[in-house]
Design a protein around this motif. Sequence first.
Motif, mmCIF file in Angstrom:
data_model
loop_
_atom_site.group_PDB
_atom_site.id
_atom_site.type_symbol
_atom_site.label_atom_id
_atom_site.label_comp_id
_atom_site.label_asym_id
_atom_site.label_seq_id
_atom_site.Cartn_x
_atom_site.Cartn_y
_atom_site.Cartn_z
ATOM 1 N N LYS A 121 0.369 4.816 -11.120
ATOM 2 C CA LYS A 121 -0.777 5.236 -10.153
ATOM 3 C C LYS A 121 -1.693 5.959 -10.813
ATOM 4 N N ASN A 152 -10.153 -3.983 2.466
ATOM 5 C CA ASN A 152 -10.407 -2.428 1.969
ATOM 6 C C ASN A 152 -11.231 -2.372 0.546
ATOM 7 N N VAL A 182 -10.310 7.262 -4.682
ATOM 8 C CA VAL A 182 -9.318 6.569 -4.445
ATOM 9 C C VAL A 182 -8.088 6.469 -5.287
ATOM 10 N N GLU A 183 -6.899 6.178 -4.775
ATOM 11 C CA GLU A 183 -5.504 6.494 -5.415
ATOM 12 C C GLU A 183 -5.114 4.805 -5.465
ATOM 13 N N SER A 195 -1.459 -1.526 -4.351
ATOM 14 C CA SER A 195 -1.758 -0.747 -2.962
ATOM 15 C C SER A 195 -3.019 0.217 -3.324
ATOM 16 N N MET A 196 -3.591 0.679 -2.362
ATOM 17 C CA MET A 196 -4.759 1.568 -2.446
ATOM 18 C C MET A 196 -4.849 2.515 -1.224
ATOM 19 N N LYS A 197 -4.778 3.969 -1.615
ATOM 20 C CA LYS A 197 -5.244 4.927 -0.595
ATOM 21 C C LYS A 197 -6.566 5.377 -0.764
ATOM 22 N N LEU A 249 -8.857 8.297 -0.608
ATOM 23 C CA LEU A 249 -8.810 9.617 -0.268
ATOM 24 C C LEU A 249 -9.973 10.409 0.165
#
Length: 461
Positions: free
Chosen positions: A18, A57, A67-68, A96-98, A100
């Motif tokens: 991550k 995205n 981003v994470e 995958s990406m979040k 933030l």
Amino acid sequence: MERTRAAETPHKVGKRVKVAGWVHARRDHGKLIFIDLRDASGKVQVVFGDSFKEHENAEALRAEWVVEIEGEISARPEKMVNPDTPTGTLEVKAESMKILARAEPPPIPLGADGYDLDEELRMKFRYLDLRRDRLQKNLSLRHRLNLFLRSYLSKKGFREIETPYISKSTPEGARDYVVPSRLHQGLFYALPQSPQQYKQLLMVAGVENYFQIVRCFRDEDTRKDRQMEFTQLDVEMSFVEREDVLSLVETLLVGLATEFGYELEEQPFPRISYADALARFGDDKFDIRKEKDFRKLGFAWVIDQPLFEWKERENRWDAMHHPFTRPNPEDEHLLGKGEYGKVRSWQYDLVCNGYEVGGGSIRITDPALQSKIFEIMGHTSEEVEEKFGHLLTAFTYGVPPHGGIALGLDRLYSILSDEPSIREVIAFPKTGDGRDLMMGAPSRLMKEQLSELGIEIKRKM
Ligand code: ASP
């Protein structure tokens, strides 16, 4: 999953990780989208390809979004390897990406070194300006240098001792910043121009070897490359002579140069008398380097300064360094004859690459001599008692011979970072005329604050 920093990714090829940070740059190749992800440790390339399902995205990402991302670190195809960056052989294949935080487009470009940008804009958005590589490196170097100084001096038996910032006027030849007292209305504290008197009092207190990385405050006339507050490595030692202080600082700086990969122009550092410096260089700040090449340090000592200088405008003698500097014993008899201009002192200054980076002296410890110096400088005995009584009294209770020095770290670090201005090595500097454009300081106080302090503003701004 624990977060992996960009700089750690070369050790984790083949692993799922991550990563988190800012979108430094984004390259959209249609089916493949690349970003350089930046964190405090460095940058790593992330690729959004087949293994990433939410393509839209990745398309939406813009510079400076936070981003994470989770994905696998894999070796880059050979023709995509970039040998110029530490993570240039690998990339993170995003799964995958979040997002933030989204970000407005930065008002100043962050990619380049930033020298060409309007400085006021850089200062206003300093928290963005600091994101650039060059300034991050400067912050890291400053941290490592401070750490070096602290550990070097600690190993030599020095103790770092904090002295007050809210204090009383200490004369170093500049104007004081004053702080009004609420509890004692009409009375004022002053921010110290240096911890000079405190460190001398620590010698009376039996500390013997003191240092402090400390902020000093001087309300001097504005100059382009001067700050209202600046940082010194402040040192004081007991039972020493000039030679001991010079040799401590010299070995410290030689050690620093070795540790950080700088070359010294001359070693031992040449010692030049003040008079010779003026004759040879026309200035007491001079550059001994033959060539001004990168990573070369030309240190030199300036010694034998006059104790006093004549202040034409004020029509009085003033201390060349500060009033606590000891006259050279060979010249002390001249004080009795009134030949003040001829007295040499036990001051020493350190120059490097044309700048003054330090100064100090062996101190007066005889209360009678100290009073005499104040008198020559034009202080009445009442003034001396009111301003320096504590020091003179302290000296009647057993004072060891002592001396010290202070190195101006902002200047020294700007030389070591090869920066043209001290503002480049200070996280939050002020403009040349003392404004903090980011915080909006100085600023007005509210009526209630003023009245609590018993202060009335005479003139409406
Ligand atoms: N207090 C002096 C200064 O700030 C340094 C010293 O004499 O130790 O320049």
